[in-house]
Design an enzyme around this catalytic site. Sequence first.
Site, PDB file in Angstrom:
ATOM      1  N   ASP A 183     -58.305 -33.647 -22.856  1.00 19.06           N
ATOM      2  CA  ASP A 183     -59.663 -34.156 -23.031  1.00 19.06           C
ATOM      3  C   ASP A 183     -59.816 -35.560 -22.457  1.00 19.06           C
ATOM      4  O   ASP A 183     -60.826 -35.878 -21.818  1.00 19.06           O
ATOM      5  CB  ASP A 183     -60.047 -34.143 -24.510  1.00 19.06           C
ATOM      6  N   HIS A 188     -59.407 -29.244 -16.519  1.00 14.96           N
ATOM      7  CA  HIS A 188     -59.450 -29.236 -17.984  1.00 14.96           C
ATOM      8  C   HIS A 188     -59.203 -27.830 -18.521  1.00 14.96           C
ATOM      9  O   HIS A 188     -58.434 -27.650 -19.471  1.00 14.96           O
ATOM     10  CB  HIS A 188     -60.799 -29.778 -18.461  1.00 14.96           C
ATOM     11  N   ASP A 189     -59.838 -26.830 -17.919  1.00 12.43           N
ATOM     12  CA  ASP A 189     -59.615 -25.441 -18.335  1.00 12.43           C
ATOM     13  C   ASP A 189     -58.140 -25.069 -18.205  1.00 12.43           C
ATOM     14  O   ASP A 189     -57.559 -24.457 -19.103  1.00 12.43           O
ATOM     15  CB  ASP A 189     -60.449 -24.474 -17.491  1.00 12.43           C
ATOM     16  N   GLY A 224     -65.907 -20.677 -19.438  1.00 11.48           N
ATOM     17  CA  GLY A 224     -64.819 -20.168 -18.603  1.00 11.48           C
ATOM     18  C   GLY A 224     -64.880 -20.710 -17.199  1.00 11.48           C
ATOM     19  O   GLY A 224     -65.185 -21.862 -16.992  1.00 11.48           O
TER      20      GLY A 224
END
EC number: 3.1.1.4
Length: 119
Positions: A93, A47-48, A31
């Site tokens: 990604d 990315h999150d 997280g």
Amino acid sequence: NLYQFKNMIHCTVPNRSWWHFANYGCYCGRGGSGTPVDDLDRCCQIHDNCYGEAEKISGCWPYIKTYTYDSCQGTLTSCGAANNCAASVCDCDRVAANCFARAPYIDKNYNIDFNARCQ
């Protein structure tokens, strides 16, 4: 998916194992919260957030969604995914793996005190 993301990281950062990125800073791995500690951690925050956007696509689960991408030669240039979910996850990604390659890895930001530094 996370397995393919691991492979992308290996392509762009071949001198460092993927697990070095699994517990780095405030956002790489589990997280995330607070302010990213450096540029690499910022890559993970982006990315999150990207996965969060992909999850808004009906039936899209980024952590397990498979996709196709160009073979690796230091930089990942394109995703060959056929649908919106796969294309989105692959791009999340790809961008992150390329970002990891550009960002310095600062050893002291690995395995930090999350509760003290990431609030």
